[in-house]
Design a protein around this motif. Structure first.
Motif, short mmCIF file in Angstrom:
data_model
loop_
_atom_site.label_atom_id
_atom_site.label_comp_id
_atom_site.label_asym_id
_atom_site.label_seq_id
_atom_site.Cartn_x
_atom_site.Cartn_y
_atom_site.Cartn_z
N LEU A 56 0.53 -0.97 -0.26
CA LEU A 56 -0.08 0.21 -0.66
C LEU A 56 1.02 1.54 -0.19
O LEU A 56 1.92 1.37 0.32
CB LEU A 56 -0.53 0.18 1.79
N ASP A 57 0.12 2.05 -0.63
CA ASP A 57 1.35 3.86 -0.15
C ASP A 57 0.01 4.91 -0.34
O ASP A 57 -0.93 4.93 -1.28
CB ASP A 57 2.07 4.15 -1.71
N THR A 58 -0.19 5.40 0.39
CA THR A 58 -0.80 6.48 0.80
C THR A 58 -0.35 7.69 0.81
O THR A 58 -0.92 8.63 1.56
CB THR A 58 -2.32 6.80 1.11
N SER A 59 1.07 7.84 0.91
CA SER A 59 1.97 8.86 1.04
C SER A 59 1.77 10.55 0.58
O SER A 59 2.61 11.18 1.04
CB SER A 59 3.65 8.81 1.46
N THR A 60 1.55 10.75 -0.23
CA THR A 60 1.16 11.52 -1.26
C THR A 60 -0.01 11.84 -1.75
O THR A 60 -1.00 10.82 -1.60
CB THR A 60 2.44 11.27 -2.47
N ASP A 61 -0.49 12.76 -2.80
CA ASP A 61 -1.15 12.90 -3.45
C ASP A 61 -2.29 11.44 -3.99
O ASP A 61 -3.83 11.32 -4.86
CB ASP A 61 -1.82 13.48 -4.45
N VAL A 62 -0.82 10.37 -4.22
CA VAL A 62 -1.30 9.18 -5.65
C VAL A 62 -1.30 8.24 -4.42
O VAL A 62 -1.14 8.43 -3.27
CB VAL A 62 -0.21 8.95 -6.19
N CYS A 63 -2.73 7.80 -4.20
CA CYS A 63 -2.96 6.20 -3.37
C CYS A 63 -3.06 4.90 -4.30
O CYS A 63 -3.95 5.11 -5.64
CB CYS A 63 -4.91 6.47 -3.16
N PHE B 30 4.35 -1.75 3.19
CA PHE B 30 3.32 -0.11 3.21
C PHE B 30 4.62 0.90 3.53
O PHE B 30 4.98 0.75 3.68
CB PHE B 30 2.37 0.04 4.22
N GLY B 31 3.53 2.14 2.08
CA GLY B 31 5.15 2.93 2.72
C GLY B 31 4.57 3.64 3.53
O GLY B 31 3.84 5.13 4.31
N ARG B 32 5.61 3.87 4.50
CA ARG B 32 4.94 4.31 5.44
C ARG B 32 6.17 5.80 6.29
O ARG B 32 6.63 6.22 7.02
CB ARG B 32 6.44 3.65 6.67
N GLY B 33 6.56 6.15 5.27
CA GLY B 33 6.87 7.87 4.79
C GLY B 33 8.50 7.98 4.61
O GLY B 33 9.20 7.02 4.44
N PRO B 34 8.77 9.48 4.40
CA PRO B 34 7.96 10.39 5.04
C PRO B 34 6.77 10.57 3.80
O PRO B 34 6.76 10.42 2.43
CB PRO B 34 8.66 11.63 4.70
N GLY B 35 6.00 11.64 4.12
CA GLY B 35 4.70 11.82 3.39
C GLY B 35 4.10 12.94 4.02
O GLY B 35 4.08 13.71 4.88
N SER B 36 2.77 12.96 3.38
CA SER B 36 1.31 12.96 4.00
C SER B 36 0.97 12.80 5.00
O SER B 36 1.04 11.57 5.74
CB SER B 36 -0.11 13.13 2.70
N PHE B 37 1.00 13.75 6.29
CA PHE B 37 0.81 12.77 7.91
C PHE B 37 -0.86 11.97 7.98
O PHE B 37 -0.56 10.78 7.81
CB PHE B 37 0.84 13.67 8.85
N VAL C 222 8.20 0.92 4.30
CA VAL C 222 9.16 0.79 3.09
C VAL C 222 8.43 2.30 3.27
O VAL C 222 7.79 2.60 2.99
CB VAL C 222 8.61 0.36 1.77
N SER C 223 10.41 3.13 2.88
CA SER C 223 10.49 4.32 2.77
C SER C 223 9.84 4.67 1.47
O SER C 223 10.27 4.24 0.80
CB SER C 223 12.00 4.85 2.63
N SER C 224 9.20 5.67 1.85
CA SER C 224 8.11 6.49 1.09
C SER C 224 9.52 7.27 -0.77
O SER C 224 9.18 7.12 -1.91
CB SER C 224 7.56 7.30 0.49
N LEU C 225 10.76 7.37 -0.31
CA LEU C 225 11.41 7.74 -0.33
C LEU C 225 12.06 6.70 -1.28
O LEU C 225 12.26 7.20 -2.95
CB LEU C 225 12.64 8.66 0.02
#
Length: 224
Positions: free
Chosen positions: A6-13, A60-67, A91-94
């Motif tokens: 899963l990744d929801t760290s930015t405006d993209v899901c 999952f995308g653990r960040g950093p990113g949108s809180f 997993v780092s979102s970066l």
């Protein structure tokens, strides 16, 4: 190996299932992550003919990113993993962002608001998996640095927003930058599979987001 990511760290899901190197993914833009993410998971599991209990782990995308986005991904990953008795791979979102760029050296940067960027320098190893050089950080675009060698490629919303400042700051160290590149679940799964194989999975209650901002990072909490 079967990994749901899963990744929801930015405006993209996005959500994906990685099965021994083959990947199926769902991807939506817009800030409707809580509405999309579970439907994506259900759709992917049905398409693959799998139950959650047949998976090896959830990444999952653990960040950093949108809180807010990070809390959604962590909460969903924890909830699903608890119910199915699975381990979780943060997993780092970066790193996921950098993994999706077709370049050997990537300076990944996400817009952190407040005139700052989250960033990290990633170099791909012999297996084609990114490895972090130094530390991930949150700074102003004027304070971003890269290793001494040249030929880096920039990518991420931080570059979209601050490419003039970053290009001037980094000079010949960065040879090009890619527009509109986001972390995606398919790359979270790709990195997550390597981390899982290397024993980096954790119990659901230890699957924390990583915010980088000190005042938020100090407030770690579990998510139901």
């Amino acid at each position: 190996m079967k990994i749901l990511s899963l990744d929801t760290s930015t405006d993209v899901c996005s959500a994906a299932i990685w099965m021994d190197g083959a990947v199926a993914e769902r991807f939506e833009s817009g800030n409707r992550h809580s509405e999309f993410i579970l439907a994506m998971v259900d759709d992917l599991l049905a398409e693959a003919g799998l139950a959650l209990t047949q998976l090896d782990a959830i990444a999952f995308g653990r960040g950093p990113g949108s809180f807010t986005g990070l809390r959604i991904a962590a909460g969903v990953a924890q909830g699903l993993a608890y119910g199915a008795g699975l381990l979780v791979v943060p997993v780092s979102s970066l790193a996921a962002l950098a993994q999706g760029v077709d370049a050997p050296k990537v300076l990944a940067a996400l817009d952190a608001r407040m005139n700052q960027v989250y960033w990290g320098a990633y170099r791909k190893n012999q297996m084609g998996i990114v490895e972090l050089e130094g530390d991930e950080a949150v700074t102003t675009p004027h304070d971003v640095v890269i290793p001494k060698d040249e030929g880096w490629t920039g990518a991420g919303s931080g570059w979209d927003q601050y490419h003039i400042i970053l290009s001037q700051r980094l000079g010949n160290g960065v040879s090009s930058w890619k527009r509109q590149v986001y972390p995606r679940a398919r790359h979270v799964a790709q990195i997550g599979g390597v981390l899982f194989s290397n024993g980096k999975a954790v119990p659901p209650e230890l699957a924390y987001p990583v915010y980088l901002r000190d005042k938020v990072a100090e407030k770690k909490q579990n998510f139901p």
